[in-house]
Design an enzyme around this catalytic site. Structure first.
Site, PDB file in Angstrom:
ATOM      1  N   GLU A 291      -3.459 -10.040  27.171  1.00  0.00           N
ATOM      2  CA  GLU A 291      -1.980  -9.531  26.634  1.00  0.00           C
ATOM      3  C   GLU A 291      -1.121  -8.304  28.045  1.00  0.00           C
ATOM      4  O   GLU A 291      -0.377  -7.867  27.788  1.00  0.00           O
ATOM      5  CB  GLU A 291      -2.163  -8.673  25.719  1.00  0.00           C
ATOM      6  CG  GLU A 291      -1.200  -8.556  24.406  1.00  0.00           C
ATOM      7  CD  GLU A 291      -1.679  -7.946  23.709  1.00  0.00           C
ATOM      8  OE1 GLU A 291      -3.122  -7.243  23.161  1.00  0.00           O
ATOM      9  OE2 GLU A 291      -0.829  -7.129  22.477  1.00  0.00           O
ATOM     10  N   HIS A 312     -19.410 -31.885  25.497  1.00  0.00           N
ATOM     11  CA  HIS A 312     -19.078 -32.577  25.222  1.00  0.00           C
ATOM     12  C   HIS A 312     -18.137 -32.062  24.597  1.00  0.00           C
ATOM     13  O   HIS A 312     -18.010 -33.796  24.025  1.00  0.00           O
ATOM     14  CB  HIS A 312     -20.880 -32.180  23.734  1.00  0.00           C
ATOM     15  CG  HIS A 312     -21.877 -32.803  24.596  1.00  0.00           C
ATOM     16  ND1 HIS A 312     -22.448 -33.315  24.901  1.00  0.00           N
ATOM     17  CD2 HIS A 312     -22.653 -31.253  25.254  1.00  0.00           C
ATOM     18  CE1 HIS A 312     -23.860 -33.497  25.357  1.00  0.00           C
ATOM     19  NE2 HIS A 312     -23.777 -32.317  25.569  1.00  0.00           N
ATOM     20  N   LYS A 426       7.311 -10.806  15.465  1.00  0.00           N
ATOM     21  CA  LYS A 426       7.476  -9.414  14.420  1.00  0.00           C
ATOM     22  C   LYS A 426       8.962  -9.580  13.635  1.00  0.00           C
ATOM     23  O   LYS A 426       8.611  -9.898  12.617  1.00  0.00           O
ATOM     24  CB  LYS A 426       6.836  -8.178  14.335  1.00  0.00           C
ATOM     25  CG  LYS A 426       5.424  -8.412  15.202  1.00  0.00           C
ATOM     26  CD  LYS A 426       4.974  -6.175  15.804  1.00  0.00           C
ATOM     27  CE  LYS A 426       3.571  -6.816  15.995  1.00  0.00           C
ATOM     28  NZ  LYS A 426       3.234  -5.110  16.444  1.00  0.00           N
TER      29      LYS A 426
HETATM   30  O1  PA5 Z   1      -3.752  -4.221  22.905  1.00  0.00           O
HETATM   31  C1  PA5 Z   1      -2.845  -3.985  21.764  1.00  0.00           C
HETATM   32  O2  PA5 Z   1      -2.076  -2.612  21.961  1.00  0.00           O
HETATM   33  C2  PA5 Z   1      -2.692  -4.763  20.883  1.00  0.00           C
HETATM   34  O3  PA5 Z   1      -3.650  -6.106  20.788  1.00  0.00           O
HETATM   35  C3  PA5 Z   1      -2.597  -3.975  19.431  1.00  0.00           C
HETATM   36  O4  PA5 Z   1      -4.462  -3.981  19.497  1.00  0.00           O
HETATM   37  C4  PA5 Z   1      -1.875  -4.388  18.005  1.00  0.00           C
HETATM   38  O5  PA5 Z   1      -1.204  -4.997  18.155  1.00  0.00           O
HETATM   39  C5  PA5 Z   1      -2.659  -4.257  16.900  1.00  0.00           C
HETATM   40  O6  PA5 Z   1      -2.176  -2.997  16.951  1.00  0.00           O
HETATM   41  P1  PA5 Z   1      -2.541  -1.474  15.980  1.00  0.00           P
HETATM   42  O7  PA5 Z   1      -3.712  -0.760  16.237  1.00  0.00           O
HETATM   43  O8  PA5 Z   1      -1.524  -0.740  16.639  1.00  0.00           O
HETATM   44  O9  PA5 Z   1      -2.756  -1.885  14.688  1.00  0.00           O
END
Ligand code: PA5
Length: 449
Positions: A291, A312, A426
Site C-alpha cells: 500500500e 512443495h 469503494k
Molecule cells: O493503511 C491504511 O490506511 C488502510 O489499510 C486502513 O488501515 C484501512 O483501510 C482501514 O481504515 P480505517 O481504520 O479507517 O477503517
C-alpha cells in the site's frame, strides 16, 4: 544495541558495495525528512517518533482495560480491516501457541482473539455468531476513519448480537472503540453510546498504527507484554536514528538493496518464513509495503511464502520461473521449545542419521539449503535474523520494517503514506449497493456487467 541483524551477503552477485555506497547522501536526506517530518506525506509521519512518545499513562490504561475485558470474556472480537487489524493479528499469532483455539482453557488465562470486519463473507459472520452464542465475549471495534464499510457493517451486526445477549447497558461495558479523536461515524456512535474509546493519533496512518491502541489493545487482551513490544521498537528507533553509517543501519541497507534489485528488474519481493506463527507477520508486511509503494505505476510487488510447506508448491517457480524475484527470509535462531528426533532400531525410513538431532536443526538445514539453491537459481537473498520470537524482538522488527518502508518509498519517489488507489473499488461498491448519490455511476457500471 539491537537484537535484529540484517545479512545481505547473498545479494553480492547482484548488488555491489559500490552501488550501495552511491545511496549514502540520499539516505541521509530521507532520514532527515522522516525525523524532521518534512518528507512527502509529512502529515502522516507521527509513527516515526511514536515508540519514544507513547506515554506510560496510555499503556497503563490499555493494560487496565485489557484486564477488564479478559476477566469477563472467553473471546474478544476485534473488528477492523487493513491497518486496523493486520498488525495485532501478526503479533498475536507470532507470540501464540500454534493451536490457540485447541489449547485447554485451564492453560489459557486470556481470551481467544477473533477478527471480524476484515471480510464481508456471510458464512464467516454466521460461523462467528454461532461461536459467540455460546461464549462470553467483548468487542474492540477499530476504524481510524470511522467510516470504512466492512468493519461498520460487521459492527452493526455484532452490536445487535451483543446487546441481545447481555442487554444494552451491560453490552456497553463490553465494547471499546478505537478511532479518530473527533471525526467519523464510529466516534459519533461511541459518544452517543458512551463506549470507552481510544484515539488513533492524526499523524499515524492505518498501516503504521500497530504501536498505537489499534495494535496494543488487542495484543494486551491476548496476554502479551506491550511494554516490551514498545521497548523493542524504541530500541530500534534510537539505533536507527543514531547509526549514520548506511552499511550498519539495517533499515537503510534493506531499503537501498531492495531498490537496487528493483532497478535491475527484480520487481517481486517474496517474504519467506520457516516458522508458521510468522505467517501473518508477512501479511502485515505485505500491506505495509504494497500500500505504501504500489502507486504511480511503480513499486515492488510484495508476496509471501511459508516454508518448508510452500517449497512443495511455489518452490518450483522461485527456483526456475521468471527471474524477476528476490527473496527476504525472516530467520529465527531459537525455537521456543525442544524436540529431538527419536532413534528407531528398525530404521525402515532410513532416517537414523537424524537420531538425537533437534527438529529445529532439520528446519535450519532446510533454510540454508533453500537459500543457496535459490541464490544459485538467480534469486538474490536478504536475510533478517531474530534470535527468537518475543515481544522485544517483534517490536524491533516492526519499527525496522516501518522505517525501511518509508525510506524505500522515498527512494522510489512516491508518498509512502497515502493510498489513493483504494478508493476506486469503494466507489463502485457503493454504486452497486445503491448508496444515495451514486446513481449515475451505478447505471454505467450495471451496463458493463
Ligand atoms: O493503511 C491504511 O490506511 C488502510 O489499510 C486502513 O488501515 C484501512 O483501510 C482501514 O481504515 P480505517 O481504520 O479507517 O477503517
Amino acid at each position: 544495541m539491537i537484537n535484529l541483524r540484517l545479512n545481505i551477503d547473498k545479494t553480492s552477485g547482484f548488488v555491489s558495495k559500490d552501488e550501495i555506497k552511491l545511496f549514502r547522501s540520499e539516505i541521509e536526506l530521507h532520514y532527515q525528512n522522516i525525523y524532521n517530518k518534512t518528507g512527502k506525506g509529512n502529515e502522516f509521519l507521527g509513527w516515526a517518533t511514536l515508540p519514544e512518545e507513547i506515554s506510560s499513562s496510555i499503556i497503563d490504561n490499555i493494560e487496565k482495560d485489557a484486564a477488564i475485558l479478559s476477566k469477563i470474556s472467553e473471546v474478544v472480537v476485534v473488528i477492523g480491516i487493513g491497518g486496523s487489524y493486520l498488525g495485532s493479528k501478526a503479533v498475536i499469532d507470532a507470540l501464540s501457541n500454534n493451536f490457540p483455539q485447541l489449547s485447554k482453557t485451564s492453560e489459557r488465562i486470556n481470551p481467544i482473539v477473533l477478527f471480524a470486519g476484515q471480510n464481508i463473507d456471510e458464512d464467516y459472520m454466521h460461523d462467528l455468531l454461532s461461536v459467540l452464542d455460546k461464549k462470553d465475549y467483548s468487542i474492540i471495534v477499530i476504524s481510524k476513519s470511522g467510516t470504512t464499510t466492512e468493519p461498520a457493517i460487521a459492527f452493526r451486526i455484532l452490536k445487535k448480537h451483543i446487546e441481545k445477549k447481555y442487554g444494552k447497558s451491560n453490552a456497553r461495558e463490553r465494547i471499546i472503540a478505537v478511532t479518530d479523536k473527533s471525526r467519523g461515524a464510529l466516534k459519533k456512535l461511541s459518544d452517543a453510546e458512551g463506549y470507552t474509546t481510544y484515539v488513533i493519533p492524526d499523524d499515524v496512518g492505518g498501516r503504521y498504527s500497530v504501536l498505537t491502541p489499534v495494535g496494543l489493545l488487542p495484543i494486551a487482551v491476548a496476554g502479551f507484554d506491550i511494554r516490551k513490544l514498545v521497548e523493542g521498537a524504541k530500541n530500534m528507533q534510537h539505533y536507527l536514528r543514531e547509526e549514520k553509517d548506511l552499511e550498519k543501519n539495517p533499515a537503510a541497507l534493506y531499503a537501498v538493496v531492495r531498490n537496487i534489485l528493483y532497478r535491475k528488474g527484480k520487481t517481486i519481493e517474496i517474504m519467506a518464513n520457516f516458522t508458521p506463527v510468522m505467517a501473518n507477520l508477512t501479511e502485515w508486511w505485505k500491506q505495509l509495503y504494497g500500500e505504501s509503494e504500489g502507486k504511480e505505476n511503480k513499486g515492488i510487488f510484495p508476496a509471501g511464502v511459508n516454508f518448508t510447506c510452500d517449497l512443495h508448491s511455489m518452490g518450483q517457480y522461485i527456483q526456475q520461473g521468471l527471474r524477476n524475484i528476490f527473496e527476504t527470509v525472516i530467520s529465527i535462531e531459537q525455537p521456543r521449545s525442544k524436540i529431538e528426533i527419536p532413534n528407531d532400531p528398525e530404521n525402515i525410513d532410513g532416517l537414523n542419521f537424524l537420531s538425537g538431532k533437534r527438529y529445529s536443526f532439520v528446519n535450519k538445514m532446510a533454510e540454508q539449503g533453500t537459500l543457496l539453491a535459490h541464490v544459485d537459481g538467480g534469486v538474490p537473498n536478504i536475510c533478517i535474523i531474530l534470535p527468537q520470537i518475543n515481544e522485544q524482538n517483534l517490536g524491533e522488527l516492526i519499527y525496522f520494517f516501518e522505517i525501511g518502508c518509508a525510506l524505500s518509498g522515498y527512494i522510489l519517489d512516491v508518498n509512502p503514506f497515502d493510498q489513493p488507489g483504494v478508493e476506486d473499488y469503494k466507489k463502485n461498491m457503493f454504486a452497486l449497493l445503491g448508496k444515495p448519490g451514486y446513481e449515475e455511476l451505478a447505471r454505467e457500471l450495471k451496463s458493463r456487467l
